[in-house]
Motif scaffolding. Structure first.
Motif, short mmCIF file in Angstrom:
data_model
loop_
_atom_site.label_atom_id
_atom_site.label_comp_id
_atom_site.label_asym_id
_atom_site.label_seq_id
_atom_site.Cartn_x
_atom_site.Cartn_y
_atom_site.Cartn_z
N ARG A 92 -27.17 -29.10 31.97
CA ARG A 92 -28.12 -28.03 31.60
C ARG A 92 -27.59 -26.67 32.02
O ARG A 92 -27.57 -25.71 31.24
N GLU A 93 -27.15 -26.56 33.28
CA GLU A 93 -26.63 -25.27 33.77
C GLU A 93 -25.42 -24.83 32.97
O GLU A 93 -25.26 -23.64 32.68
N LEU A 94 -24.57 -25.75 32.60
CA LEU A 94 -23.39 -25.43 31.80
C LEU A 94 -23.81 -24.83 30.45
O LEU A 94 -23.24 -23.82 30.01
N GLN A 95 -24.82 -25.40 29.84
CA GLN A 95 -25.31 -24.89 28.55
C GLN A 95 -25.99 -23.54 28.71
O GLN A 95 -25.84 -22.66 27.86
N GLU A 96 -26.72 -23.36 29.80
CA GLU A 96 -27.41 -22.08 30.03
C GLU A 96 -26.43 -20.97 30.38
O GLU A 96 -26.63 -19.82 29.95
N LEU A 130 -16.03 -30.91 26.32
CA LEU A 130 -17.05 -29.89 26.08
C LEU A 130 -17.33 -29.72 24.59
O LEU A 130 -16.45 -29.93 23.76
N TYR A 131 -18.55 -29.31 24.28
CA TYR A 131 -18.95 -29.00 22.91
C TYR A 131 -19.89 -27.80 22.96
O TYR A 131 -20.60 -27.60 23.95
N PRO A 132 -19.89 -26.97 21.91
CA PRO A 132 -20.77 -25.79 21.92
C PRO A 132 -22.24 -26.19 21.96
O PRO A 132 -22.68 -27.03 21.18
N SER A 133 -22.97 -25.61 22.88
CA SER A 133 -24.41 -25.85 23.00
C SER A 133 -24.98 -24.79 23.93
O SER A 133 -24.52 -24.64 25.06
N VAL A 134 -25.99 -24.08 23.45
CA VAL A 134 -26.57 -23.00 24.23
C VAL A 134 -28.03 -23.32 24.52
O VAL A 134 -28.78 -23.69 23.62
N LEU A 135 -28.42 -23.18 25.78
CA LEU A 135 -29.82 -23.27 26.19
C LEU A 135 -30.20 -21.95 26.83
O LEU A 135 -29.35 -21.31 27.48
N PRO A 136 -31.45 -21.52 26.68
CA PRO A 136 -31.86 -20.28 27.35
C PRO A 136 -31.85 -20.48 28.87
O PRO A 136 -32.26 -21.53 29.36
N GLY A 137 -31.36 -19.50 29.57
CA GLY A 137 -31.29 -19.58 31.03
C GLY A 137 -32.31 -18.67 31.68
O GLY A 137 -33.13 -18.05 31.02
N ASP A 138 -32.21 -18.59 33.01
CA ASP A 138 -33.14 -17.76 33.76
C ASP A 138 -32.47 -16.56 34.40
O ASP A 138 -33.02 -15.93 35.30
N PRO A 140 -31.18 -12.76 34.96
CA PRO A 140 -31.81 -11.47 34.62
C PRO A 140 -31.01 -10.66 33.60
O PRO A 140 -31.54 -9.73 33.00
N GLU A 141 -29.74 -11.02 33.41
CA GLU A 141 -28.90 -10.34 32.42
C GLU A 141 -27.89 -11.37 31.89
O GLU A 141 -27.62 -12.38 32.56
N PRO A 142 -27.33 -11.14 30.72
CA PRO A 142 -26.34 -12.09 30.19
C PRO A 142 -25.14 -12.21 31.14
O PRO A 142 -24.69 -11.22 31.72
N LEU A 143 -24.66 -13.44 31.30
CA LEU A 143 -23.49 -13.68 32.13
C LEU A 143 -22.24 -13.55 31.27
O LEU A 143 -22.25 -13.94 30.09
N GLU A 144 -21.18 -13.03 31.86
CA GLU A 144 -19.90 -12.96 31.16
C GLU A 144 -19.16 -14.27 31.39
O GLU A 144 -18.98 -14.69 32.53
N ARG A 145 -18.74 -14.93 30.31
CA ARG A 145 -17.94 -16.16 30.43
C ARG A 145 -16.47 -15.77 30.46
O ARG A 145 -16.01 -14.95 29.66
#
Length: 185
Positions: A92-96, A130-138, A140-145
């Motif tokens: 979950r954290e990986l997707q978020e 790994l495979y592309p999958s995005v979940l909304p996270g918590d 406060p701002e977008p994280l840079e990958r």
């Protein structure tokens, strides 16, 4: 091995939204008595993910670290939610945080940061396939990958902005595990 000290008393000292501080009165096997303070463990644990893509790059995030008042480069991590296993929380954290899920997750080790003063520990998880999958996270701002060649982690750990001890340990635990798997093959 010495006998564990006897806990005589545990007294709450301070509480915040994140931390619960306790005073612990102890009697050691030689009769010596001392009081220690510790951050008590709350929740269901935490995970830190070493995620390797098909090109053997590790997936990192750049996020604000309030304790340092600066942005740091680190591994994705987060708390285990009620009812989740460590592997489910890692996925979950990986997707978020980095926008990938993983088909292959392995618990490498549960590590602690400062066991003399806190009971908090974190499960280091290796994530592959790994495979592309995005979940909304918590956040406060977008994280840079940020992707980094796993074969070059020695250079990564010398960077000023990559200084979290748990993340450094996680990378070397993953490398050791992968070396052991290669030796078995």
């Amino acid at each position: 091995m010495p006998r564990k000290p006897e806990i005589l008393k545990v007294t709450p000292v301070a509480d915040s939204r994140l931390f619960h501080v306790e005073a612990v009165d102890l009697r050691f096997s030689n009769g010596e008595e001392r009081q220690f303070e510790r951050l008590a463990t709350r929740g269901h644990g935490a995970v830190m993910v070493v995620a390797l893509d098909e090109d053997n790059n590790v997936q990192l995030i750049r996020e604000y670290a309030a304790g340092l008042d600066d942005y740091i480069l680190t591994l994705p991590k987060g708390l285990i939610d009620p009812g989740e296993t460590a592997l489910e929380a890692a996925n979950r954290e990986l997707q978020e945080e980095v926008g990938f899920g993983a088909r292959n997750l392995v618990l490498l080790k549960n590590i602690s940061a400062a066991p003399n003063y806190m009971g908090h520990s974190i499960n280091v998880i290796l994530a592959r396939d790994l495979y592309p999958s995005v979940l909304p996270g918590d956040e406060p701002e977008p994280l840079e990958r940020v992707t980094w060649p796993f074969d070059d982690i020695e250079r990564l750990v010398t960077r000023d902005d990559f200084a979290e001890g748990r993340a450094i340990a996680g990378l070397f635990l993953a490398r050791l595990y992968l070396q052991q798997q290669a030796d078995i093959s």
